[in-house]
Design a protein around this motif. Structure first.
Motif, PDB file in Angstrom:
ATOM      1  N   GLY A  70       0.746  -1.066  -0.192  1.00  0.00           N
ATOM      2  CA  GLY A  70       0.159   0.250  -0.033  1.00  0.00           C
ATOM      3  C   GLY A  70       0.763   1.375   0.124  1.00  0.00           C
ATOM      4  O   GLY A  70       0.941   2.458  -0.158  1.00  0.00           O
ATOM      5  N   LEU A  71       2.293   1.401   0.303  1.00  0.00           N
ATOM      6  CA  LEU A  71       3.217   2.269  -0.246  1.00  0.00           C
ATOM      7  C   LEU A  71       3.161   2.605  -1.564  1.00  0.00           C
ATOM      8  O   LEU A  71       3.656   1.951  -2.217  1.00  0.00           O
ATOM      9  CB  LEU A  71       4.246   1.926  -0.036  1.00  0.00           C
ATOM     10  CG  LEU A  71       4.486   1.389   2.428  1.00  0.00           C
ATOM     11  CD1 LEU A  71       5.890   1.082   2.987  1.00  0.00           C
ATOM     12  CD2 LEU A  71       3.840   2.551   3.377  1.00  0.00           C
ATOM     13  N   SER A  72       3.157   4.161  -1.682  1.00  0.00           N
ATOM     14  CA  SER A  72       3.298   4.581  -2.736  1.00  0.00           C
ATOM     15  C   SER A  72       5.088   4.234  -2.996  1.00  0.00           C
ATOM     16  O   SER A  72       6.230   3.968  -2.134  1.00  0.00           O
ATOM     17  CB  SER A  72       3.447   6.034  -2.743  1.00  0.00           C
ATOM     18  OG  SER A  72       4.323   6.778  -1.362  1.00  0.00           O
ATOM     19  N   SER A  73       5.336   4.889  -4.317  1.00  0.00           N
ATOM     20  CA  SER A  73       6.659   4.757  -4.999  1.00  0.00           C
ATOM     21  C   SER A  73       7.643   5.884  -4.023  1.00  0.00           C
ATOM     22  O   SER A  73       8.768   5.593  -3.855  1.00  0.00           O
ATOM     23  CB  SER A  73       6.958   4.774  -6.482  1.00  0.00           C
ATOM     24  OG  SER A  73       6.210   6.129  -6.342  1.00  0.00           O
ATOM     25  N   THR A  74       7.379   6.907  -3.831  1.00  0.00           N
ATOM     26  CA  THR A  74       8.317   7.645  -3.282  1.00  0.00           C
ATOM     27  C   THR A  74       8.457   7.120  -1.587  1.00  0.00           C
ATOM     28  O   THR A  74       9.040   7.190  -1.322  1.00  0.00           O
ATOM     29  CB  THR A  74       7.644   9.237  -3.006  1.00  0.00           C
ATOM     30  OG1 THR A  74       6.433   9.115  -2.222  1.00  0.00           O
ATOM     31  CG2 THR A  74       7.316  10.111  -4.215  1.00  0.00           C
TER      32      THR A  74
END
Length: 78
Positions: A70-74
């Motif tokens: 669920g984490l964003s790429s950043t």
């Protein structure tokens, strides 16, 4: 923030492990279990405890993977 994420992983997995413990041992007698064809030389309570921690560990892996995905790429590349 890190401790909050840790709780997002551990608390639901604890609840799932407790539920799995109840469901599995409602149908399975711990003294009837075998490991590679040999009886387990453990008490019922020891088998309950080991199974709970095994269930908890597996559920933590699942929750952790869900949180990671669920984490964003950043956030991942920090």
């Amino acid at each position: 923030m890190r401790s909050q994420r840790w709780m997002w992983i551990t608390w639901p997995s604890f609840l799932v492990a407790g539920l799995l413990e109840v469901l599995v041992f409602a149908f399975v007698d711990p003294l009837d279990l075998h490991w590679f064809g040999r009886d387990l030389d453990l008490t019922r309570q020891a088998i309950y405890s080991l199974a709970f921690f095994a269930f908890w560990g597996l559920a933590m892996l699942s929750s952790g993977l869900s949180l990671f995905l669920g984490l964003s790429s950043t956030e991942v590349n920090r």
